[in-house]
Scaffold this motif. Sequence first.
Motif, PDB file in Angstrom:
ATOM      1  N   ASN A   1      24.288  29.100  35.120  1.00  0.00           N
ATOM      2  CA  ASN A   1      25.416  28.227  34.794  1.00  0.00           C
ATOM      3  C   ASN A   1      25.039  27.173  33.753  1.00  0.00           C
ATOM      4  O   ASN A   1      25.776  26.220  33.542  1.00  0.00           O
ATOM      5  CB  ASN A   1      25.927  27.528  36.063  1.00  0.00           C
ATOM      6  CG  ASN A   1      26.382  28.520  37.120  1.00  0.00           C
ATOM      7  OD1 ASN A   1      27.079  29.460  36.808  1.00  0.00           O
ATOM      8  ND2 ASN A   1      25.946  28.305  38.355  1.00  0.00           N
ATOM      9  N   SER A   2      23.878  27.365  33.139  1.00  0.00           N
ATOM     10  CA  SER A   2      23.364  26.369  32.206  1.00  0.00           C
ATOM     11  C   SER A   2      23.233  26.956  30.808  1.00  0.00           C
ATOM     12  O   SER A   2      23.040  28.158  30.633  1.00  0.00           O
ATOM     13  CB  SER A   2      21.990  25.873  32.671  1.00  0.00           C
ATOM     14  OG  SER A   2      22.064  25.303  33.959  1.00  0.00           O
ATOM     15  N   THR A   3      23.355  26.082  29.820  1.00  0.00           N
ATOM     16  CA  THR A   3      23.166  26.472  28.425  1.00  0.00           C
ATOM     17  C   THR A   3      21.866  25.861  27.920  1.00  0.00           C
ATOM     18  O   THR A   3      21.576  24.687  28.167  1.00  0.00           O
ATOM     19  CB  THR A   3      24.341  25.991  27.558  1.00  0.00           C
ATOM     20  OG1 THR A   3      25.550  26.575  28.049  1.00  0.00           O
ATOM     21  CG2 THR A   3      24.156  26.394  26.103  1.00  0.00           C
ATOM     22  N   TYR A   4      21.075  26.661  27.215  1.00  0.00           N
ATOM     23  CA  TYR A   4      19.755  26.238  26.750  1.00  0.00           C
ATOM     24  C   TYR A   4      19.676  26.337  25.227  1.00  0.00           C
ATOM     25  O   TYR A   4      20.300  27.201  24.613  1.00  0.00           O
ATOM     26  CB  TYR A   4      18.664  27.109  27.388  1.00  0.00           C
ATOM     27  CG  TYR A   4      18.641  27.001  28.889  1.00  0.00           C
ATOM     28  CD1 TYR A   4      17.992  25.954  29.530  1.00  0.00           C
ATOM     29  CD2 TYR A   4      19.310  27.943  29.675  1.00  0.00           C
ATOM     30  CE1 TYR A   4      17.999  25.848  30.914  1.00  0.00           C
ATOM     31  CE2 TYR A   4      19.317  27.842  31.055  1.00  0.00           C
ATOM     32  CZ  TYR A   4      18.655  26.783  31.663  1.00  0.00           C
ATOM     33  OH  TYR A   4      18.668  26.684  33.032  1.00  0.00           O
ATOM     34  N   ARG A   5      18.870  25.468  24.663  1.00  0.00           N
ATOM     35  CA  ARG A   5      18.636  25.518  23.221  1.00  0.00           C
ATOM     36  C   ARG A   5      17.624  26.597  22.858  1.00  0.00           C
ATOM     37  O   ARG A   5      17.614  27.094  21.727  1.00  0.00           O
ATOM     38  CB  ARG A   5      18.153  24.149  22.729  1.00  0.00           C
ATOM     39  CG  ARG A   5      19.156  23.019  22.900  1.00  0.00           C
ATOM     40  CD  ARG A   5      20.338  23.163  21.950  1.00  0.00           C
ATOM     41  NE  ARG A   5      19.898  23.231  20.565  1.00  0.00           N
ATOM     42  CZ  ARG A   5      19.537  22.185  19.833  1.00  0.00           C
ATOM     43  NH1 ARG A   5      19.586  20.959  20.369  1.00  0.00           N
ATOM     44  NH2 ARG A   5      19.153  22.315  18.584  1.00  0.00           N
TER      45      ARG A   5
ATOM     46  N   LEU B   1      10.053  24.540  17.851  1.00  0.00           N
ATOM     47  CA  LEU B   1      11.422  25.057  17.761  1.00  0.00           C
ATOM     48  C   LEU B   1      12.436  23.941  17.525  1.00  0.00           C
ATOM     49  O   LEU B   1      13.623  24.208  17.333  1.00  0.00           O
ATOM     50  CB  LEU B   1      11.783  25.812  19.049  1.00  0.00           C
ATOM     51  CG  LEU B   1      11.071  27.146  19.278  1.00  0.00           C
ATOM     52  CD1 LEU B   1      11.393  27.686  20.670  1.00  0.00           C
ATOM     53  CD2 LEU B   1      11.442  28.172  18.210  1.00  0.00           C
ATOM     54  N   GLY B   2      11.959  22.696  17.565  1.00  0.00           N
ATOM     55  CA  GLY B   2      12.839  21.562  17.297  1.00  0.00           C
ATOM     56  C   GLY B   2      13.710  21.168  18.465  1.00  0.00           C
ATOM     57  O   GLY B   2      14.800  20.600  18.269  1.00  0.00           O
ATOM     58  N   VAL B   3      13.244  21.440  19.684  1.00  0.00           N
ATOM     59  CA  VAL B   3      14.011  21.095  20.879  1.00  0.00           C
ATOM     60  C   VAL B   3      13.115  20.378  21.875  1.00  0.00           C
ATOM     61  O   VAL B   3      11.897  20.312  21.707  1.00  0.00           O
ATOM     62  CB  VAL B   3      14.618  22.356  21.541  1.00  0.00           C
ATOM     63  CG1 VAL B   3      15.538  23.078  20.566  1.00  0.00           C
ATOM     64  CG2 VAL B   3      13.524  23.306  22.030  1.00  0.00           C
ATOM     65  N   GLU B   4      13.721  19.840  22.927  1.00  0.00           N
ATOM     66  CA  GLU B   4      12.963  19.219  24.012  1.00  0.00           C
ATOM     67  C   GLU B   4      12.684  20.254  25.100  1.00  0.00           C
ATOM     68  O   GLU B   4      13.502  21.160  25.318  1.00  0.00           O
ATOM     69  CB  GLU B   4      13.749  18.047  24.608  1.00  0.00           C
ATOM     70  CG  GLU B   4      13.983  16.897  23.648  1.00  0.00           C
ATOM     71  CD  GLU B   4      12.682  16.230  23.231  1.00  0.00           C
ATOM     72  OE1 GLU B   4      11.759  16.159  24.080  1.00  0.00           O
ATOM     73  OE2 GLU B   4      12.604  15.785  22.074  1.00  0.00           O
ATOM     74  N   PRO B   5      11.571  20.125  25.817  1.00  0.00           N
ATOM     75  CA  PRO B   5      11.300  21.069  26.914  1.00  0.00           C
ATOM     76  C   PRO B   5      12.433  21.149  27.928  1.00  0.00           C
ATOM     77  O   PRO B   5      12.728  22.230  28.454  1.00  0.00           O
ATOM     78  CB  PRO B   5      10.013  20.516  27.541  1.00  0.00           C
ATOM     79  CG  PRO B   5       9.329  19.808  26.422  1.00  0.00           C
ATOM     80  CD  PRO B   5      10.439  19.200  25.604  1.00  0.00           C
ATOM     81  N   ALA B   6      13.090  20.031  28.185  1.00  0.00           N
ATOM     82  CA  ALA B   6      14.186  20.012  29.158  1.00  0.00           C
ATOM     83  C   ALA B   6      15.386  20.825  28.691  1.00  0.00           C
ATOM     84  O   ALA B   6      16.271  21.139  29.490  1.00  0.00           O
ATOM     85  CB  ALA B   6      14.611  18.579  29.442  1.00  0.00           C
TER      86      ALA B   6
ATOM     87  N   ALA C   1      26.659  26.233  21.174  1.00  0.00           N
ATOM     88  CA  ALA C   1      25.963  25.330  22.095  1.00  0.00           C
ATOM     89  C   ALA C   1      24.561  25.807  22.426  1.00  0.00           C
ATOM     90  O   ALA C   1      23.692  25.008  22.785  1.00  0.00           O
ATOM     91  CB  ALA C   1      26.778  25.161  23.382  1.00  0.00           C
ATOM     92  N   GLY C   2      24.322  27.118  22.331  1.00  0.00           N
ATOM     93  CA  GLY C   2      22.992  27.625  22.641  1.00  0.00           C
ATOM     94  C   GLY C   2      23.017  28.964  23.328  1.00  0.00           C
ATOM     95  O   GLY C   2      23.862  29.825  23.041  1.00  0.00           O
TER      96      GLY C   2
END
Length: 220
Positions: A8-12, A155-160, A213-214
Amino acid sequence: MSDHSVFNSTYRAFLFDMDGTVLTSIAAAERVWTTWAVRHGVDVDSFLPTIHGARAIDTIRRLDLPGVDAEAEAAWITEAEVVDVDGVLEVAGAAKFLRSLPAGQWAIVTSAPRELALRRMAAAGIPEPDVMITAEDVTVGKPDPAGYKLAARRLGVEPAQCLIFEDATVGILAAEAAGADLMIVTATHEQPIETLHATLASYESVRVLVDAAGLRLHAV
């Protein structure tokens, strides 16, 4: 496959361990490490379960064997493993799943040296990502989260904002310490795992939905 909020989550970005997660090299690795253990008088049965997921140099240092040059022995292990890729295969559906991901939104984070990682990936038909973190890229390996944090940064994102796919205990600890969500791939597990994290037995049971969104996992 367990029901979990990761669906149910979207990730980068998605971050993947290699051995045991997108390919299986257990037989090849255990052949090499058995030869090494016998040569050094290490009990094979108790030792082999400790090798998975960790850098070779960390595994050797952990034994604290007298008179052993850990760097030289790790180099020997790597050379032997590069030669022996018999039985190295993809985890079912992994290559197709990875190819479905947008370039620049996934990475591999492995405890293997780069030469060995590329050799095993080629043997298993696993595509090479734009970002790949190997043993040489960190000064301390899993269970330290440095590799996963570095992959996210590149990758230009946060681990979270990432979902990490792992299979081994040291990698699971590294993923938890990085502060990312976690999917445990159980395809190569001989015993069931008890965990609060989501689990995945086969990549053939999921696909990824991609939008502005990802990335979002979808069960099929």
